[in-house]
Design a protein around this motif. Structure first.
Motif, PDB file in Angstrom:
ATOM      1  N   TYR A 128       0.853  -1.180   0.120  1.00 25.91           N
ATOM      2  CA  TYR A 128      -0.018  -0.067   0.026  1.00 25.91           C
ATOM      3  C   TYR A 128       0.977   1.304   0.085  1.00 25.91           C
ATOM      4  CZ  TYR A 128      -2.440   3.669   2.435  1.00 25.91           C
ATOM      5  OH  TYR A 128      -2.572   5.120   2.836  1.00 25.91           O
ATOM      6  N   VAL A 129       1.960   1.306   0.883  1.00 28.99           N
ATOM      7  CA  VAL A 129       2.799   2.266   0.835  1.00 28.99           C
ATOM      8  C   VAL A 129       3.421   2.644  -0.375  1.00 28.99           C
ATOM      9  CG1 VAL A 129       4.958   3.460   2.039  1.00 28.99           C
ATOM     10  CG2 VAL A 129       3.091   2.405   3.479  1.00 28.99           C
ATOM     11  N   VAL A 130       4.061   1.484  -1.148  1.00 32.19           N
ATOM     12  CA  VAL A 130       4.565   1.907  -2.375  1.00 32.19           C
ATOM     13  C   VAL A 130       3.847   2.233  -3.301  1.00 32.19           C
ATOM     14  CG1 VAL A 130       5.821   0.427  -4.054  1.00 32.19           C
ATOM     15  CG2 VAL A 130       6.469  -0.088  -1.756  1.00 32.19           C
ATOM     16  N   SER A 131       2.334   1.643  -3.431  1.00 31.56           N
ATOM     17  CA  SER A 131       1.537   2.033  -4.405  1.00 31.56           C
ATOM     18  C   SER A 131       1.268   3.474  -4.273  1.00 31.56           C
ATOM     19  CB  SER A 131       0.258   1.129  -4.201  1.00 31.56           C
ATOM     20  OG  SER A 131       0.437  -0.285  -4.372  1.00 31.56           O
ATOM     21  N   ARG A 132       1.093   3.850  -3.002  1.00 26.73           N
ATOM     22  CA  ARG A 132       0.933   5.371  -2.789  1.00 26.73           C
ATOM     23  C   ARG A 132       2.071   6.163  -3.376  1.00 26.73           C
ATOM     24  NH1 ARG A 132       1.442   9.585   0.753  1.00 26.73           N
ATOM     25  NH2 ARG A 132      -0.450  11.101   1.127  1.00 26.73           N
ATOM     26  N   PHE A 133       2.963   5.955  -3.131  1.00 26.87           N
ATOM     27  CA  PHE A 133       4.384   6.640  -3.654  1.00 26.87           C
ATOM     28  C   PHE A 133       4.230   6.600  -5.297  1.00 26.87           C
ATOM     29  CE2 PHE A 133       8.591   5.763  -5.530  1.00 26.87           C
ATOM     30  CZ  PHE A 133       9.207   7.065  -5.274  1.00 26.87           C
ATOM     31  N   GLN A 134       4.116   5.585  -5.968  1.00 29.02           N
ATOM     32  CA  GLN A 134       4.178   5.542  -7.412  1.00 29.02           C
ATOM     33  C   GLN A 134       2.783   6.144  -7.746  1.00 29.02           C
ATOM     34  OE1 GLN A 134       6.144   4.254  -9.034  1.00 29.02           O
ATOM     35  NE2 GLN A 134       6.954   2.546  -8.418  1.00 29.02           N
ATOM     36  N   LEU A 175       5.958   0.415  11.367  1.00 36.32           N
ATOM     37  CA  LEU A 175       6.131  -0.280  10.166  1.00 36.32           C
ATOM     38  C   LEU A 175       7.423  -0.294   9.589  1.00 36.32           C
ATOM     39  CD1 LEU A 175       4.766  -1.815   7.481  1.00 36.32           C
ATOM     40  CD2 LEU A 175       4.222   0.479   6.860  1.00 36.32           C
ATOM     41  N   SER A 176       8.181   0.727   9.712  1.00 36.63           N
ATOM     42  CA  SER A 176       9.520   1.018   9.021  1.00 36.63           C
ATOM     43  C   SER A 176      10.705   0.126   9.514  1.00 36.63           C
ATOM     44  CB  SER A 176      10.078   2.387   8.796  1.00 36.63           C
ATOM     45  OG  SER A 176      10.201   3.151  10.173  1.00 36.63           O
ATOM     46  N   GLU A 177      10.411  -0.281  10.971  1.00 38.87           N
ATOM     47  CA  GLU A 177      11.253  -1.013  11.488  1.00 38.87           C
ATOM     48  C   GLU A 177      11.095  -2.617  11.155  1.00 38.87           C
ATOM     49  OE1 GLU A 177      10.630  -1.058  15.620  1.00 38.87           O
ATOM     50  OE2 GLU A 177      10.942   0.913  15.901  1.00 38.87           O
ATOM     51  N   ALA A 178      10.167  -3.051  10.617  1.00 34.12           N
ATOM     52  CA  ALA A 178       9.858  -4.206  10.134  1.00 34.12           C
ATOM     53  C   ALA A 178      10.233  -4.392   8.442  1.00 34.12           C
ATOM     54  CB  ALA A 178       8.467  -4.624  10.434  1.00 34.12           C
ATOM     55  N   SER A 179       9.963  -3.132   7.631  1.00 38.05           N
ATOM     56  CA  SER A 179      10.161  -3.331   6.249  1.00 38.05           C
ATOM     57  C   SER A 179      11.183  -2.412   6.022  1.00 38.05           C
ATOM     58  CB  SER A 179       8.874  -2.631   5.758  1.00 38.05           C
ATOM     59  OG  SER A 179       8.884  -2.556   4.330  1.00 38.05           O
ATOM     60  N   PRO A 180      12.317  -2.925   5.203  1.00 41.31           N
ATOM     61  CA  PRO A 180      13.286  -2.105   4.904  1.00 41.31           C
ATOM     62  C   PRO A 180      12.692  -1.343   3.381  1.00 41.31           C
ATOM     63  CG  PRO A 180      14.055  -4.557   4.778  1.00 41.31           C
ATOM     64  CD  PRO A 180      12.543  -4.239   5.229  1.00 41.31           C
ATOM     65  N   ILE A 181      11.840  -1.679   2.911  1.00 45.12           N
ATOM     66  CA  ILE A 181      11.405  -1.091   1.579  1.00 45.12           C
ATOM     67  C   ILE A 181      10.815   0.292   2.059  1.00 45.12           C
ATOM     68  CG2 ILE A 181       9.408  -1.103  -0.417  1.00 45.12           C
ATOM     69  CD1 ILE A 181      10.003  -3.921  -0.639  1.00 45.12           C
ATOM     70  N   VAL A 182       9.830   0.131   3.216  1.00 49.72           N
ATOM     71  CA  VAL A 182       9.025   1.530   3.705  1.00 49.72           C
ATOM     72  C   VAL A 182      10.238   2.079   4.234  1.00 49.72           C
ATOM     73  CG1 VAL A 182       7.599   2.080   5.469  1.00 49.72           C
ATOM     74  CG2 VAL A 182       6.992   0.295   4.054  1.00 49.72           C
ATOM     75  N   ARG A 183      11.009   1.635   5.105  1.00 53.40           N
ATOM     76  CA  ARG A 183      12.210   2.410   5.691  1.00 53.40           C
ATOM     77  C   ARG A 183      13.068   3.306   4.566  1.00 53.40           C
ATOM     78  NH1 ARG A 183      14.200  -1.466   8.632  1.00 53.40           N
ATOM     79  NH2 ARG A 183      15.543  -2.126   7.401  1.00 53.40           N
ATOM     80  N   SER A 184      13.049   2.747   3.481  1.00 54.50           N
ATOM     81  CA  SER A 184      13.825   3.752   2.389  1.00 54.50           C
ATOM     82  C   SER A 184      13.013   4.891   1.913  1.00 54.50           C
ATOM     83  CB  SER A 184      14.311   2.557   1.272  1.00 54.50           C
ATOM     84  OG  SER A 184      12.996   2.148   0.512  1.00 54.50           O
ATOM     85  N   LEU A 185      11.627   4.572   1.992  1.00 56.31           N
ATOM     86  CA  LEU A 185      10.748   5.700   1.635  1.00 56.31           C
ATOM     87  C   LEU A 185      10.342   6.587   2.722  1.00 56.31           C
ATOM     88  CD1 LEU A 185       8.191   3.859  -0.615  1.00 56.31           C
ATOM     89  CD2 LEU A 185      10.009   5.245  -1.307  1.00 56.31           C
ATOM     90  N   SER A 186      10.716   6.065   3.963  1.00 52.75           N
ATOM     91  CA  SER A 186      10.030   7.040   4.943  1.00 52.75           C
ATOM     92  C   SER A 186      10.913   8.192   5.252  1.00 52.75           C
ATOM     93  CB  SER A 186       9.972   6.095   6.499  1.00 52.75           C
ATOM     94  OG  SER A 186       9.631   6.872   7.526  1.00 52.75           O
ATOM     95  N   GLY A 187      10.198   9.298   5.619  1.00 51.40           N
ATOM     96  CA  GLY A 187      10.898  10.492   5.737  1.00 51.40           C
ATOM     97  C   GLY A 187      11.403  11.472   4.740  1.00 51.40           C
ATOM     98  N   ASN A 188      11.353  10.711   3.584  1.00 50.97           N
ATOM     99  CA  ASN A 188      12.169  11.709   2.613  1.00 50.97           C
ATOM    100  C   ASN A 188      11.069  12.234   1.592  1.00 50.97           C
ATOM    101  OD1 ASN A 188      14.749  10.617   3.165  1.00 50.97           O
ATOM    102  ND2 ASN A 188      14.169   8.726   2.176  1.00 50.97           N
ATOM    103  N   LEU A 189      11.002  13.489   1.520  1.00 48.88           N
ATOM    104  CA  LEU A 189      10.058  14.001   0.329  1.00 48.88           C
ATOM    105  C   LEU A 189      10.531  13.584  -0.807  1.00 48.88           C
ATOM    106  CD1 LEU A 189       9.850  17.756   1.742  1.00 48.88           C
ATOM    107  CD2 LEU A 189       8.051  16.212   1.402  1.00 48.88           C
ATOM    108  N   HIS A 190       9.472  13.532  -1.736  1.00 44.67           N
ATOM    109  CA  HIS A 190       9.792  12.987  -3.363  1.00 44.67           C
ATOM    110  C   HIS A 190       8.732  14.147  -4.152  1.00 44.67           C
ATOM    111  CE1 HIS A 190      11.674   9.133  -2.127  1.00 44.67           C
ATOM    112  NE2 HIS A 190      10.892   9.467  -1.009  1.00 44.67           N
TER     113      HIS A 190
END
Length: 452
Positions: free
Chosen positions: A227-233, A387-402
């Motif tokens: 869901y988080v990745v889909s939102r980013f895309q 969530l970002s503690e358990a998911s490396p993918i979410v951790r890479s997106l977290s906290g960064n403005l895109h």
């Protein structure tokens, strides 16, 4: 009478359904919800497009705020039904009706091409949503008061995130809520983009209430991650699409010019429905008269304006001839942006009307924001993991403005050759403008064109 008791007494003899392309059937079991849908304030949402100017880029995106609001209600209903079946100790039955009403009404205050309109006229759709709910005399308010005199306040408090129950608030407004779940899937469906597709049924299976809000069972982590990745895309590929933003800038400059002319007493043809907004004296009734069709009618009239700028901008918008853009680095390239704006201003254009910078950025997920509740996973022993503690993918997106920053200019400046006869008289300025361009971005012509 408690909301729970009213809800049991208010059941329809036969369930009403709305056929929906995303959720198949939307189920309405209570008279009050059906009556809310039938109010004039809610029906107005049929006349407001969900994606604003993105419809000019993705031609299938003709869906409305009405259909989105029904979708948010349906997702919320499924969640509440599941909570009542599986978590009766953690979920308060009295919260059902206020949650469903808030889900249905959460977008009630959106206006025509909402975000662009809001910037020019300094309106706020969330404030209008609560005003419609709380104002005596609206049909919405009258229907809600049938539950209790205080019920409109309860529904409004969910919208403003002040409701005492954090579970209710987070279902409607959080980093993973029914609103986002619907618009990602609905917008993906109607734009034809596949980026917004995620496993909604799995998320609805693993969502659960706990004392301080909403969590997700740990084994459902990958569905939440998706869901988080889909939102980013979706933000990068659909919501921030340069062509959609070009149409948004065109509308922004058009309304800016119309307001400017009105203040000078030179707007013609006039359009009385917009007068209160030009004068900043609008009321709720004035606002509720507006929708996409009203604004487009005004723009159609302005194509015949005696003001060359307003006429040109109106034709650009109606005929889908948006401003084109170049990306730049904010701060570092600001002096280059001003140089290009000056070049545009040297020709037949007013640079304040025919150039515009536009920045679009989004945080796909951030556990550090105090204004946003982190997404929590619940382990078998009841402990929570962010969530970002358990998911490396979410951790890479977290906290960064895109996102990016873009300068929008009339399209002829970015064409390979001059096609506008009026501009061709200024070949030297046009050639100077081209020196600042490399691969759709602004560069310093005095430096190495490889990007030094």
């Amino acid at each position: 009478m408690s909301a729970d008791k009213f809800e049991r007494m208010d059941r329809l003899p036969f369930e009403k359904v709305f056929k929906d392309p995303v959720h198949d059937y939307i189920h309405v079991r209570h008279r009050i919800l059906l009556d809310l849908i039938d109010t004039k304030e809610f029906q107005r949402l049929r006349r407001i497009k969900q994606l604003g100017t993105a419809q000019f880029t993705f031609h299938g995106a003709e869906h409305s705020r009405f259909s989105h609001s029904l979708g948010v209600y349906e997702i919320t209903r499924k969640i509440v039904d599941m909570f009542e079946r599986n978590y009766p100790q953690e979920w308060d039955l009295d919260m059902r009706l206020v949650t469903l009403c808030a889900a249905l009404l959460h977008d009630l205050g959106h206006g025509p091409f909402s975000h662009t309109f809001e910037k020019i006229f300094d309106t706020d759709h969330e404030e209008f949503t609560t005003d419609i709910i709380l104002s005596e005399g609206t049909e919405i308010h009258d229907v809600l008061r049938r539950v209790s005199p205080d019920f409109p306040n309860q529904v409004a408090s969910v919208i403003t995130k002040e409701h005492k129950n954090p579970q209710v608030v987070q279902l409607i407004s959080s980093q993973i809520d029914a609103d986002r779940m619907d618009y990602l899937q609905r917008d993906a469906f109607f734009t034809g983009a596949t980026y917004g597709a995620f496993d909604l049924s799995r998320i609805l299976r693993v969502i659960r209430p706990y004392k301080d809000g909403i969590a997700f069972q740990y084994q459902g982590m990958h569905a939440v991650e998706d869901y988080v990745v889909s939102r980013f895309q979706m933000y990068m590929q659909v919501y921030f699409h340069p062509a959609s933003r070009g149409m948004e800038v065109t509308l922004d400059r058009l309304l800016y010019r119309a307001k400017q002319l009105y203040e000078e007493g030179a707007l013609y043809p006039q359009f009385p429905l917009l007068d209160p907004f030009f004068k900043d004296t609008y009321s709720l009734d004035d606002y509720l008269k507006l929708d996409d069709g009203v604004l487009q009618t005004a723009i159609n009239l302005w194509t015949n304006s005696e003001d060359a700028y307003l006429s040109a901008l109106s034709k650009m918008f109606l005929n889908r001839q948006p401003f084109k853009s170049l990306s730049y680095q904010k701060g570092k390239d600001d002096y280059l942006v001003e140089a290009l704006r000056d070049i545009v201003g040297n020709l037949k254009y007013d640079k304040d009307i025919f150039t515009r910078t536009n920045s679009s950025s989004d945080l796909p997920y951030d556990y550090k924001l105090k204004s946003k509740t982190p997404i929590h996973l619940m382990q078998a022993d009841g402990t929570l993991v962010e969530l970002s503690e358990a998911s490396p993918i979410v951790r890479s997106l977290s906290g960064n403005l895109h996102g990016d920053h873009r300068l929008f200019v009339p399209k002829e400046f970015l064409e390979n050759h001059l096609t506008n006869k009026a501009v061709s008289m200024f070949q030297e300025d046009y050639d100077e403008f081209q020196k600042y361009i490399l691969n759709d971005r602004i560069i310093d012509p005095n430096k190495n064109r490889s990007g030094e």
